[in-house]
Motif scaffolding. Structure first.
Motif, PDB file in Angstrom:
ATOM      1  N   LYS A  36       0.881  -1.109  -0.106  1.00  0.00           N
ATOM      2  CA  LYS A  36      -0.152  -0.047  -0.144  1.00  0.00           C
ATOM      3  C   LYS A  36       0.853   1.300   0.107  1.00  0.00           C
ATOM      4  O   LYS A  36       0.588   2.085  -0.775  1.00  0.00           O
ATOM      5  N   ILE A  37       1.818   1.277   0.834  1.00  0.00           N
ATOM      6  CA  ILE A  37       2.711   2.271   0.578  1.00  0.00           C
ATOM      7  C   ILE A  37       3.449   2.541  -0.490  1.00  0.00           C
ATOM      8  O   ILE A  37       3.537   3.729  -1.117  1.00  0.00           O
ATOM      9  N   ILE A  38       4.083   1.621  -1.146  1.00  0.00           N
ATOM     10  CA  ILE A  38       4.766   1.328  -2.257  1.00  0.00           C
ATOM     11  C   ILE A  38       3.612   2.216  -3.521  1.00  0.00           C
ATOM     12  O   ILE A  38       4.221   2.824  -4.272  1.00  0.00           O
ATOM     13  N   LEU A  39       2.564   1.580  -3.494  1.00  0.00           N
ATOM     14  CA  LEU A  39       1.641   2.305  -4.462  1.00  0.00           C
ATOM     15  C   LEU A  39       1.273   3.626  -4.206  1.00  0.00           C
ATOM     16  O   LEU A  39       1.080   4.417  -5.306  1.00  0.00           O
ATOM     17  N   ASP A  40       0.990   4.080  -3.200  1.00  0.00           N
ATOM     18  CA  ASP A  40       0.772   5.515  -2.582  1.00  0.00           C
ATOM     19  C   ASP A  40       1.886   6.199  -3.043  1.00  0.00           C
ATOM     20  O   ASP A  40       2.004   7.465  -3.919  1.00  0.00           O
ATOM     21  N   LEU A  41       3.204   5.916  -3.094  1.00  0.00           N
ATOM     22  CA  LEU A  41       4.341   6.688  -3.236  1.00  0.00           C
ATOM     23  C   LEU A  41       4.264   6.782  -4.888  1.00  0.00           C
ATOM     24  O   LEU A  41       4.480   7.769  -5.575  1.00  0.00           O
ATOM     25  N   LEU A  42       4.098   5.340  -5.612  1.00  0.00           N
ATOM     26  CA  LEU A  42       3.921   5.737  -6.915  1.00  0.00           C
ATOM     27  C   LEU A  42       3.231   6.314  -7.496  1.00  0.00           C
ATOM     28  O   LEU A  42       3.555   7.288  -8.569  1.00  0.00           O
ATOM     29  N   LYS A  73       2.437   9.255  -6.522  1.00  0.00           N
ATOM     30  CA  LYS A  73       3.159  10.581  -6.280  1.00  0.00           C
ATOM     31  C   LYS A  73       4.389  10.638  -7.114  1.00  0.00           C
ATOM     32  O   LYS A  73       4.983  11.543  -7.175  1.00  0.00           O
ATOM     33  N   GLY A  74       4.724   9.418  -8.156  1.00  0.00           N
ATOM     34  CA  GLY A  74       5.630   9.694  -9.108  1.00  0.00           C
ATOM     35  C   GLY A  74       7.082   9.175  -8.030  1.00  0.00           C
ATOM     36  O   GLY A  74       8.238   9.554  -8.695  1.00  0.00           O
ATOM     37  N   ILE A  75       6.908   8.476  -6.996  1.00  0.00           N
ATOM     38  CA  ILE A  75       8.095   8.293  -6.322  1.00  0.00           C
ATOM     39  C   ILE A  75       8.386   6.608  -6.159  1.00  0.00           C
ATOM     40  O   ILE A  75       7.585   5.984  -6.056  1.00  0.00           O
ATOM     41  N   MET A  76       9.555   6.321  -6.727  1.00  0.00           N
ATOM     42  CA  MET A  76       9.909   4.987  -6.892  1.00  0.00           C
ATOM     43  C   MET A  76      10.496   4.609  -5.687  1.00  0.00           C
ATOM     44  O   MET A  76      11.179   5.387  -5.058  1.00  0.00           O
ATOM     45  N   ALA A  77      10.099   3.475  -5.146  1.00  0.00           N
ATOM     46  CA  ALA A  77      10.717   2.846  -3.891  1.00  0.00           C
ATOM     47  C   ALA A  77      10.674   1.342  -3.662  1.00  0.00           C
ATOM     48  O   ALA A  77       9.952   0.898  -4.398  1.00  0.00           O
ATOM     49  N   LYS A  78      11.497   0.914  -2.889  1.00  0.00           N
ATOM     50  CA  LYS A  78      11.449  -0.653  -2.426  1.00  0.00           C
ATOM     51  C   LYS A  78      11.408  -0.706  -0.885  1.00  0.00           C
ATOM     52  O   LYS A  78      11.782  -0.038  -0.277  1.00  0.00           O
ATOM     53  N   TYR A  79      10.856  -2.073  -0.542  1.00  0.00           N
ATOM     54  CA  TYR A  79      10.777  -2.218   0.777  1.00  0.00           C
ATOM     55  C   TYR A  79      11.024  -3.611   0.887  1.00  0.00           C
ATOM     56  O   TYR A  79      10.907  -4.427   0.279  1.00  0.00           O
ATOM     57  N   GLN A 116      13.130  12.063  -3.277  1.00  0.00           N
ATOM     58  CA  GLN A 116      12.759  12.682  -1.981  1.00  0.00           C
ATOM     59  C   GLN A 116      11.360  12.408  -1.689  1.00  0.00           C
ATOM     60  O   GLN A 116      10.452  12.506  -2.537  1.00  0.00           O
ATOM     61  N   ILE A 117      11.199  12.033  -0.352  1.00  0.00           N
ATOM     62  CA  ILE A 117       9.713  11.718   0.097  1.00  0.00           C
ATOM     63  C   ILE A 117       9.457  12.757   1.115  1.00  0.00           C
ATOM     64  O   ILE A 117      10.292  13.271   2.079  1.00  0.00           O
TER      65      ILE A 117
END
Length: 147
Positions: A20-26, A28-34, A48-49
């Protein structure tokens, strides 16, 4: 690369929460991994988050490291180098697995990282202004700051 720890205070499965966090960031144009780490999510991003997302998910600045004392010491120095100097701090250690040190020994030994950055800082175990949290599971650790 920015790293964050997200504490899970409930007994919820971390994977759907991390997704859910990754999709929320995506969105907003933010690529992330966890990855999950015990009861934590460790999230990394080159982007930048913003503070609203950090606040929304109770994210804490973090670094993933090994269980080796020297690596933890250096990780603490890296984490706190851009933090405004607090008046006091505490190091809290939780560990699982077979390490060559006790939680108390590690906390005492790596506290020197804060003294190297801020020679006048005091230790306050009751109500620290800055908490340096170290969670170790077997041969990995996550170090994060709470203020």
């Amino acid at each position: 690369m920015q790293g964050f720890a997200i504490k899970n205070s409930s007994k919820k499965n971390l994977i759907p929460f991390g997704d859910k966090i990754i999709l929320d960031l995506l969105e907003k144009g933010i690529m992330a991994k966890y990855c999950t780490f015990g009861k934590n999510i460790f999230l990394e991003s080159v982007h930048q988050i913003n503070k609203s997302i950090i606040s929304k998910y109770n994210m804490y600045t973090a670094i993933m490291s090994s269980e080796k004392e020297e690596n933890i010491f250096q990780s603490i120095k890296k984490l706190i180098e851009n933090v405004d100097e607090p008046t006091n701090f505490a190091v809290k250690v939780q560990r699982k697995g077979d390490q060559k040190y006790s939680s108390t020994e590690l906390a005492r030994n790596v506290a020197g990282a804060a003294f190297e950055i801020w020679p006048e800082i005091k230790v306050n175990l009751e109500k620290p202004q800055l908490k340096i949290n170290i969670e170790i599971i077997n041969n990995r650790s996550i170090i994060y700051l709470r203020n």
